[in-house]
Design a protein around this motif. Structure first.
Motif, mmCIF file in Angstrom:
data_model
loop_
_atom_site.group_PDB
_atom_site.id
_atom_site.type_symbol
_atom_site.label_atom_id
_atom_site.label_comp_id
_atom_site.label_asym_id
_atom_site.label_seq_id
_atom_site.Cartn_x
_atom_site.Cartn_y
_atom_site.Cartn_z
ATOM 1 N N SER A 1 -7.350 3.747 27.315
ATOM 2 C CA SER A 1 -8.232 4.457 28.232
ATOM 3 C C SER A 1 -9.671 4.520 27.728
ATOM 4 C CB SER A 1 -7.715 5.889 28.470
ATOM 5 O OG SER A 1 -7.614 6.608 27.244
ATOM 6 N N ARG A 2 -9.849 4.353 26.409
ATOM 7 C CA ARG A 2 -11.202 4.351 25.853
ATOM 8 C C ARG A 2 -11.218 3.586 24.536
ATOM 9 N NH1 ARG A 2 -14.190 6.617 22.039
ATOM 10 N NH2 ARG A 2 -12.414 7.834 21.265
ATOM 11 N N TYR A 3 -12.251 2.777 24.353
ATOM 12 C CA TYR A 3 -12.443 2.038 23.099
ATOM 13 C C TYR A 3 -13.879 2.247 22.655
ATOM 14 C CZ TYR A 3 -12.917 -1.849 19.793
ATOM 15 O OH TYR A 3 -13.158 -2.597 18.667
ATOM 16 N N GLY B 1 -12.407 -1.559 30.718
ATOM 17 C CA GLY B 1 -13.709 -2.198 30.716
ATOM 18 C C GLY B 1 -13.878 -3.317 29.705
ATOM 19 N N HIS B 2 -12.820 -3.680 29.009
ATOM 20 C CA HIS B 2 -12.884 -4.732 27.997
ATOM 21 C C HIS B 2 -12.015 -5.912 28.415
ATOM 22 C CE1 HIS B 2 -14.922 -2.388 24.739
ATOM 23 N NE2 HIS B 2 -14.485 -1.394 25.485
ATOM 24 N N HIS B 3 -12.550 -7.120 28.198
ATOM 25 C CA HIS B 3 -11.771 -8.322 28.497
ATOM 26 C C HIS B 3 -10.514 -8.338 27.636
ATOM 27 C CE1 HIS B 3 -10.690 -12.437 29.363
ATOM 28 N NE2 HIS B 3 -10.601 -12.663 28.053
ATOM 29 N N ALA B 4 -9.418 -8.754 28.228
ATOM 30 C CA ALA B 4 -8.151 -8.790 27.504
ATOM 31 C C ALA B 4 -7.324 -9.987 27.932
ATOM 32 C CB ALA B 4 -7.361 -7.509 27.739
ATOM 33 N N THR B 5 -6.493 -10.443 27.020
ATOM 34 C CA THR B 5 -5.494 -11.470 27.317
ATOM 35 C C THR B 5 -4.150 -10.773 27.433
ATOM 36 O OG1 THR B 5 -6.685 -13.208 26.126
ATOM 37 C CG2 THR B 5 -4.331 -13.540 26.497
ATOM 38 N N CYS B 6 -3.484 -10.984 28.552
ATOM 39 C CA CYS B 6 -2.187 -10.343 28.786
ATOM 40 C C CYS B 6 -1.087 -11.393 28.787
ATOM 41 C CB CYS B 6 -2.185 -9.602 30.113
ATOM 42 S SG CYS B 6 -3.395 -8.244 30.188
ATOM 43 N N VAL B 7 0.069 -11.000 28.302
ATOM 44 C CA VAL B 7 1.231 -11.887 28.255
ATOM 45 C C VAL B 7 2.409 -11.185 28.920
ATOM 46 C CG1 VAL B 7 2.829 -13.140 26.782
ATOM 47 C CG2 VAL B 7 0.445 -12.966 26.124
ATOM 48 N N ASP B 8 2.950 -11.821 29.938
ATOM 49 C CA ASP B 8 4.162 -11.326 30.601
ATOM 50 C C ASP B 8 5.348 -12.104 30.051
ATOM 51 O OD1 ASP B 8 2.772 -9.564 32.468
ATOM 52 O OD2 ASP B 8 2.099 -11.394 33.449
#
Length: 230
Positions: free
Chosen positions: A203-205, A161-168
């Motif tokens: 799973s939870r923040y 449920g939180h915005h995230a920046t992902c890097v592959d």
């Protein structure tokens, strides 16, 4: 800023310096040119700021197991619980708990030096237990950014449920995917550690922490190795 809290930022600065010279770049999924240094620096800055926050996080691990991390300020305290162990750092003690044969034994040792970041100490111990931590992920990103053969792709996502920046990251040495939330918490990691597949997903923040997160496990045996005061 205390020296201990600059660990991740120092890594990023080193990468920026080298990549400014080499001019290496990466492309995100929208096709926009992204400097590798920009990607690493952004994520390092987020995780660096997160050391100053109060929050708790729960993670799902490979095989259905779970881990949890908690950090609070004033007083500064931090705790990481993983399958078979727990480490808690407060201004009173550094406490290591291990499960052996169904029995939990906690060893109390001296607290870290004044002005040390409890989370930095906790992360270092957790890594020795094979647990994924923000500094470990930052080190992998730094290595990839310095590898001219690595392909680094940035994308936006949502984790728990939180915005995230992902890097592959795709490279010969080690390919992995990592996500960091806007708050600076490690959102997820999929890759390998010492040749073994590793998965971790938030799973939870929560921006609040239950004080019980820093307590000894119920029924645990205690070994106090702290030196007695004068």
């Amino acid at each position: 800023m205390p020296a201990a809290s600059t660990t991740l930022r120092t890594l990023a600065v080193s990468v920026i310096t080298l990549l400014t010279v080499t001019g290496c770049q990466a492309f995100n999924d929208a096709g926009r040119t992204m400097g590798r240094a920009d990607i690493v620096n952004d994520l390092a800055a987020r995780m660096d700021r997160a050391l100053e926050l109060t929050y708790s996080a729960e993670y799902q691990l490979r095989g259905g197991q779970s881990a949890s991390f908690a950090q609070s300020q004033d007083p500064a305290r931090s705790s990481y619980t993983w399958p078979g162990g727990k480490l808690t750092v407060t201004d009173d003690a550094t406490t290591r708990c291990d499960v052996d044969g169904g029995r939990t034994v906690c060893t109390l040792e001296e607290p870290p030096a004044p002005n040390s970041k409890p989370s930095v100490v906790v992360f270092a111990e957790a890594e020795l237990q094979g647990v994924v931590t923000p500094p470990m992920v930052m080190g992998l990103l730094t290595s990839a950014a310095l590898d001219p053969g690595a392909v680094i792709t940035e994308r936006s996502s949502t984790v728990a449920g939180h915005h995230a920046t992902c890097v592959d990251v795709r490279q010969d040495a080690e390919s992995f995917t990592a996500c960091v939330t806007g708050e600076g918490a490690l959102g997820s990691f999929t890759g390998q550690l010492d040749g073994q597949p590793v998965e971790l997903a938030l799973s939870r923040y929560d921006d609040q922490v239950d004080g019980g997160a820093f307590d000894l496990p119920a029924g645990a045996g205690v070994v106090d190795r702290r030196t007695a005061g004068p």
